[in-house]
Design a protein around this motif. Structure first.
Motif, PDB file in Angstrom:
ATOM      1  N   ALA A 134      18.071 -12.384  26.347  1.00 21.07           N
ATOM      2  CA  ALA A 134      17.846 -13.672  26.446  1.00 21.07           C
ATOM      3  C   ALA A 134      19.110 -14.243  26.833  1.00 21.07           C
ATOM      4  O   ALA A 134      20.271 -13.840  26.415  1.00 21.07           O
ATOM      5  N   PRO A 135      19.336 -15.106  27.855  1.00 23.71           N
ATOM      6  CA  PRO A 135      20.607 -15.646  28.553  1.00 23.71           C
ATOM      7  C   PRO A 135      21.660 -15.729  27.311  1.00 23.71           C
ATOM      8  O   PRO A 135      21.705 -16.755  26.372  1.00 23.71           O
ATOM      9  N   ALA A 136      22.804 -15.302  27.644  1.00 25.85           N
ATOM     10  CA  ALA A 136      23.993 -15.652  26.712  1.00 25.85           C
ATOM     11  C   ALA A 136      24.521 -16.912  27.133  1.00 25.85           C
ATOM     12  O   ALA A 136      24.667 -17.251  28.096  1.00 25.85           O
ATOM     13  N   VAL A 137      25.211 -17.471  25.934  1.00 21.46           N
ATOM     14  CA  VAL A 137      25.962 -18.766  26.372  1.00 21.46           C
ATOM     15  C   VAL A 137      27.161 -18.384  25.968  1.00 21.46           C
ATOM     16  O   VAL A 137      27.459 -17.979  24.970  1.00 21.46           O
ATOM     17  N   ARG A 138      28.205 -18.736  26.778  1.00 23.39           N
ATOM     18  CA  ARG A 138      29.518 -18.382  26.535  1.00 23.39           C
ATOM     19  C   ARG A 138      30.368 -19.505  25.787  1.00 23.39           C
ATOM     20  O   ARG A 138      30.199 -20.805  26.217  1.00 23.39           O
ATOM     21  N   ALA A 139      30.977 -19.316  24.712  1.00 23.59           N
ATOM     22  CA  ALA A 139      31.696 -20.308  23.934  1.00 23.59           C
ATOM     23  C   ALA A 139      32.827 -20.508  24.546  1.00 23.59           C
ATOM     24  O   ALA A 139      33.577 -19.656  25.201  1.00 23.59           O
ATOM     25  N   GLN A 140      33.057 -21.807  24.551  1.00 22.41           N
ATOM     26  CA  GLN A 140      34.306 -22.209  25.099  1.00 22.41           C
ATOM     27  C   GLN A 140      35.280 -22.773  24.156  1.00 22.41           C
ATOM     28  O   GLN A 140      35.120 -23.265  23.162  1.00 22.41           O
ATOM     29  N   LEU A 143      26.315 -10.939  31.641  1.00 18.91           N
ATOM     30  CA  LEU A 143      26.986 -10.719  30.285  1.00 18.91           C
ATOM     31  C   LEU A 143      27.925 -11.867  29.949  1.00 18.91           C
ATOM     32  O   LEU A 143      27.843 -12.272  28.855  1.00 18.91           O
ATOM     33  N   GLU A 144      28.687 -12.235  30.869  1.00 25.24           N
ATOM     34  CA  GLU A 144      29.679 -13.179  30.590  1.00 25.24           C
ATOM     35  C   GLU A 144      29.002 -14.665  30.806  1.00 25.24           C
ATOM     36  O   GLU A 144      29.280 -15.614  29.961  1.00 25.24           O
ATOM     37  N   ARG A 145      28.126 -14.915  31.543  1.00 21.44           N
ATOM     38  CA  ARG A 145      27.769 -16.351  31.857  1.00 21.44           C
ATOM     39  C   ARG A 145      26.364 -16.398  31.635  1.00 21.44           C
ATOM     40  O   ARG A 145      25.771 -17.802  31.935  1.00 21.44           O
ATOM     41  N   LEU A 178      28.279  -1.995  21.813  1.00 19.65           N
ATOM     42  CA  LEU A 178      29.725  -1.382  21.728  1.00 19.65           C
ATOM     43  C   LEU A 178      30.695  -2.531  22.029  1.00 19.65           C
ATOM     44  O   LEU A 178      31.922  -2.226  22.314  1.00 19.65           O
ATOM     45  N   GLY A 179      30.483  -3.630  21.654  1.00 20.02           N
ATOM     46  CA  GLY A 179      31.629  -4.755  21.591  1.00 20.02           C
ATOM     47  C   GLY A 179      32.358  -5.242  22.730  1.00 20.02           C
ATOM     48  O   GLY A 179      33.298  -5.942  23.062  1.00 20.02           O
ATOM     49  N   ALA A 180      31.324  -5.094  23.819  1.00 24.49           N
ATOM     50  CA  ALA A 180      31.819  -5.473  25.367  1.00 24.49           C
ATOM     51  C   ALA A 180      31.207  -6.681  25.659  1.00 24.49           C
ATOM     52  O   ALA A 180      30.018  -6.841  25.914  1.00 24.49           O
ATOM     53  N   ASN A 181      31.852  -7.827  25.466  1.00 20.62           N
ATOM     54  CA  ASN A 181      31.268  -9.195  25.809  1.00 20.62           C
ATOM     55  C   ASN A 181      31.892  -9.909  27.090  1.00 20.62           C
ATOM     56  O   ASN A 181      31.394 -10.911  27.543  1.00 20.62           O
ATOM     57  N   THR A 182      32.704  -9.354  27.735  1.00 23.96           N
ATOM     58  CA  THR A 182      33.210  -9.785  28.987  1.00 23.96           C
ATOM     59  C   THR A 182      33.177  -8.459  29.978  1.00 23.96           C
ATOM     60  O   THR A 182      33.076  -7.206  29.640  1.00 23.96           O
ATOM     61  N   LEU A 183      33.231  -8.674  31.432  1.00 28.11           N
ATOM     62  CA  LEU A 183      33.274  -7.615  32.275  1.00 28.11           C
ATOM     63  C   LEU A 183      34.321  -6.950  32.211  1.00 28.11           C
ATOM     64  O   LEU A 183      34.516  -5.782  32.262  1.00 28.11           O
ATOM     65  N   LEU A 196      39.226  -3.853  39.760  1.00 26.83           N
ATOM     66  CA  LEU A 196      40.125  -4.551  39.689  1.00 26.83           C
ATOM     67  C   LEU A 196      39.773  -5.955  39.006  1.00 26.83           C
ATOM     68  O   LEU A 196      40.264  -7.086  39.034  1.00 26.83           O
ATOM     69  N   ARG A 197      38.614  -5.753  38.169  1.00 24.07           N
ATOM     70  CA  ARG A 197      38.049  -6.633  37.330  1.00 24.07           C
ATOM     71  C   ARG A 197      38.848  -7.358  36.357  1.00 24.07           C
ATOM     72  O   ARG A 197      38.714  -8.663  35.726  1.00 24.07           O
ATOM     73  N   ARG A 198      40.029  -6.844  35.802  1.00 26.72           N
ATOM     74  CA  ARG A 198      40.815  -7.389  34.960  1.00 26.72           C
ATOM     75  C   ARG A 198      41.970  -8.200  35.714  1.00 26.72           C
ATOM     76  O   ARG A 198      42.717  -8.825  34.880  1.00 26.72           O
ATOM     77  N   PHE A 199      42.167  -8.064  37.018  1.00 27.67           N
ATOM     78  CA  PHE A 199      43.063  -8.926  37.709  1.00 27.67           C
ATOM     79  C   PHE A 199      42.453 -10.448  37.956  1.00 27.67           C
ATOM     80  O   PHE A 199      41.212 -10.192  38.490  1.00 27.67           O
TER      81      PHE A 199
END
Lengths: 227, 517
Positions: free
Chosen positions: A21-27, B45-47, B73-78, B443-446
């Motif tokens: 379900a859509p994630a909400v990013r904490a700011q 994942l991010e937004r 696996l603890g990956a919450n960003t690209l 280049l995702r980390r740039f």
């Protein structure tokens, strides 16, 4: 057992969907994202799978005419060749000067990975007018750290003239080269020795963009007779 | 075969399959398509952003099913994602497809289930694409689940199997538009099985209740609706999924540079050799599948399998193979859905072949030959995935990113370490869309990377620390870049190059740092 496996599989997939379900990013408090105006990459489907040689499109234009003094002759044909690796992975060192320039299998010699050289003994010191090298041309490739040296010393300890060097980061340790990398083509690459007088020609390379091996289809050395 | 022996052998097969699928998942560089999928998933994942795109990238299931893996696996960003996390998703579904065969045991028997599981476990094409972050292995899993649930429902109708069938059908649809070929093949196979049904064989039609059928249909609609609408955030998504058939129908016909002859898939599976590369063949599976076809129609064939199920598998396999082969658009990963039929049939073919001979010595000989053949398949699977994972001499390698490309990435990272702005240094990528990927993944980390398809909109190249171009753009920009940039070639794919241009000051810094080392 089977029911348990079924339940586990179905529950796992359902759980996956629910967890999705859509994630909400904490700011972070008091901060805002820096908006940059750089264009995003275009999403696009699977690219072409190229297996066949397509060299002319890559090289674009044919090589122009190259002028040499009258009386210049091919002096490398069937001349003895030595190499840093005298037991090639594929082919024989003699391929380098046998006059066969076909890009097909069976016409090239493959040396091991990393920095390697081949050396041609022209049997006489003479003014060199052109060196043409075909590393491999059934696929577009760039060979790394291409260094061409000539000398009258077979060990290349003294009197060494460097004709070409594109080892721009000195990874082969022969000095930093300022020449450009180039894509291999069926035309070969022509180097201008500018009349340097030498009996031996040594050609270095250090792998290529497709693999770490070193290849030669043919090397031709043109010279004017020694006075 | 007793239960313990069956359970032990099945467990061994699953462990072997897991070994081939889970080891060293980051071995080959990300393919263009994998990188596209990864960036799409990164946005989710991010937004929490996902909108179904009817023009490309297929269905949403891959992205939504990747979320639990990334979170676990603890990956919450690209930036925190890696190849292993992403490729774990198809790898697990590849193993799951084998586990689903347990539910076919009442229909095809223990021996056939074991041989079929072994085929799925060691088939080179199945293993290779189980390690590839695209939709195909998920489609395979849901297709096997759909067939299992349909036939279990047919054998003993219940609301639970109806829901399972609906769920798997919905997931197939939400995975890839080509599921329509599988649905058509399943329907046609059912029709043909009913035509071939012999009264003496005691087959009878499934006594399905209308309510069960409605429940199953409802489950399929609900699952696909949830995913295509991004959990009701994009109501158009589901309608777009229907409109997408027009797009894919046109593309399948036009095919562009993915057009291949009708025999491409069968030839690739049966025998292939490229240049000095090794021989590749999944001929054993094809031969055993042929034995399975004979067993399905031979009146006196010794088989414990439900004949209708076998015949269904025969018709499904032949129809789906024909359909996929007739579509001009072909890529090697499209082999998976119809080849699943061959593998399941080969499972029935092996015991049928062994049972066809009375003499024990001949049966032992055949068993030994089969064991050697499956070992050879396993060796090919290992070779395809671990020795030749990005080598064009592997028949399943298709428009694959070259390992040389990773040297470009390494160079950019080394240069960033020396640049005062580090990962905030400005990088300009000026390349056609087909020459751009998988750069955005690597280049995702740039944080300051711009992508242009030609130089006109990119401004002065001198602003950037690094400019990456395709060979065509490098030629056009040569005069502008030559004076102030050092250039290097890297192979993106066979016969396709990228040129890395590094500002002279940064390059001097780099040479200095190398000399100090």
């Amino acid at each position: 057992m089977k029911k348990t496996v079924l339940y586990v599989l179905v529950i796992s997939v359902f759980a996956g969907i629910l967890a999705s379900a859509p994630a909400v990013r904490a700011q972070e408090q008091g901060k805002e994202e820096l908006k940059l105006q750089l264009p995003k990459p275009m999403f696009i489907g699977t690219p072409r799978n190229i297996n066949s040689p397509n060299l002319e499109k890559i090289t674009g234009k044919p090589r122009g005419a190259f002028f040499v003094p009258a009386g210049t002759k091919l002096v490398s044909l069937n001349k003895p060749v030595t190499a840093s690796d005298m037991q090639p992975v594929i082919g024989e060192v003699g391929c380098v000067t046998d006059g066969e320039k076909s890009g097909e299998d069976g016409y090239f010699v493959e040396f091991g990975p990393g920095k390697q050289y081949v050396q041609i003994d022209l049997k006489a010191s003479q003014p060199l007018q052109a060196i043409v090298v075909w590393h491999y041309h059934s696929q577009a490739r760039v060979y790394r750290d291409v260094v061409i040296q000539v000398s009258d010393d077979k060990d290349f300890v003294s009197g060494v003239t460097t004709i070409f060097n594109n080892d721009h980061d000195n990874s082969s340790g022969l000095g930093i080269g300022k020449d450009k990398e180039y894509i291999e083509t069926f035309e070969g690459k022509l180097f201008d020795p500018r009349g340097a007088k030498a009996r031996y020609v040594r050609l270095w390379s250090n792998g290529n963009t497709s693999n770490d091996m070193n290849h030669y289809v043919e090397v031709e050395v043109y010279a004017t007779p020694a006075q | 075969m007793n239960k313990k022996a069956f359970a032990g052998l099945f467990l061994l097969i699953v462990l072997g399959a897991a070994g081939l699928r889970l080891a060293d998942l980051s071995l080959q560089p990300m393919h263009h398509d994998e990188a596209n999928q990864a960036l799409k998933f990164g946005a989710l994942l991010e937004r929490g952003e996902y909108r179904y795109d009817k023009a490309d990238h297929h269905g949403p299931s891959l992205y939504y099913l990747s979320l639990p893996f990334a979170r676990a696996l603890g990956a919450n960003t690209l930036a925190k994602l890696n190849e292993r996390t992403l490729r774990l998703v198809p790898a697990c579904f590849g193993i799951g497809a084998i586990l689903l065969l347990l539910f076919l045991v009442p229909l095809i028997g223990k021996e056939a289930a074991l041989w079929g599981a072994l085929g799925l476990a060691v088939s080179p094409v199945m293993v290779y694409f189980s390690r590839f972050y695209i939709q195909e292995t998920l489609l395979l899993f849901f297709l096997v689940g759909f067939i299992v649930a349909l036939w279990r429902y047919k054998r003993r109708p219940s609301w639970a199997w109806a829901v399972a069938a609906g769920f798997f059908a919905g997931m197939m649809y939400a995975t890839k538009e080509t599921s329509v070929i599988a649905f058509g093949s399943v329907a046609a196979a059912f029709l043909l099985v009913s035509l071939f049904r012999g009264k003496k064989e005691g087959d009878r039609p499934a006594a399905g209740k209308l309510s069960n059928l409605l429940i199953g249909f409802g489950a399929a609609i609900l699952v696909s609706l949830l995913l295509f609408t991004s959990f009701f955030q994009n109501p158009r998504g589901w309608f777009d999924s229907i409109l997408s058939f027009k797009v894919y129908f046109v593309r399948a016909g036009e095919a562009g540079f993915h057009v291949h002859p009708w025999s491409y898939y069968l030839q690739t599976l049966a025998f292939s050799k490229s240049g000095s590369g090794p021989l590749w063949s999944e001929g054993l599976i094809l031969i055993l599948a042929a034995a399975g076809i004979v067993a399905a129609f031979r009146p006196r064939a010794k088989t414990v399998a439900d004949r209708s199920t076998l015949r269904f598998l025969v018709f499904f396999t032949l129809i789906s193979t024909a359909a996929y082969s007739l579509v001009p658009y072909k890529t090697p990963w499209n082999i998976l859905p119809f080849y699943a039929g061959f593998v399941l049939l080969s499972g029935s073919g092996a015991p049928a072949l062994l049972g066809a001979f009375r003499r024990r010595s001949i049966r032992v000989l055949i068993f030994l030959l089969l064991a050697a053949g499956f070992l050879h398949l396993g060796a090919q699977a290992w070779r395809a995935s671990f020795v030749y994972p990005a080598d064009p001499r592997n028949p399943y390698v298709y428009a694959q990113t070259s390992p040389d490309f990773l040297k470009l990435v390494l160079r950019v990272e080394d240069l960033a370490a020396l640049h005062p702005d580090h990962e905030k240094m400005l990088i300009k990528v000026i390349a056609g869309p087909y020459e751009t990927w998988p750069l955005p993944w690597y280049l995702r980390r740039f944080s300051r990377v711009g992508y242009w398809t030609d130089a006109t909109g990119a401004g002065a190249p001198e602003d950037a620390a690094i400019v990456i171009t395709d060979a065509e753009q490098a030629g056009r920009l040569e005069s502008g870049l030559n004076a102030s940039f050092q250039s290097e070639y890297y192979e993106l794919r066979p016969n396709v190059f990228l040129v890395l241009h590094i500002r002279n000051e940064l390059w001097e810094e780099y040479l200095k740092s190398r000399a100090e080392k």
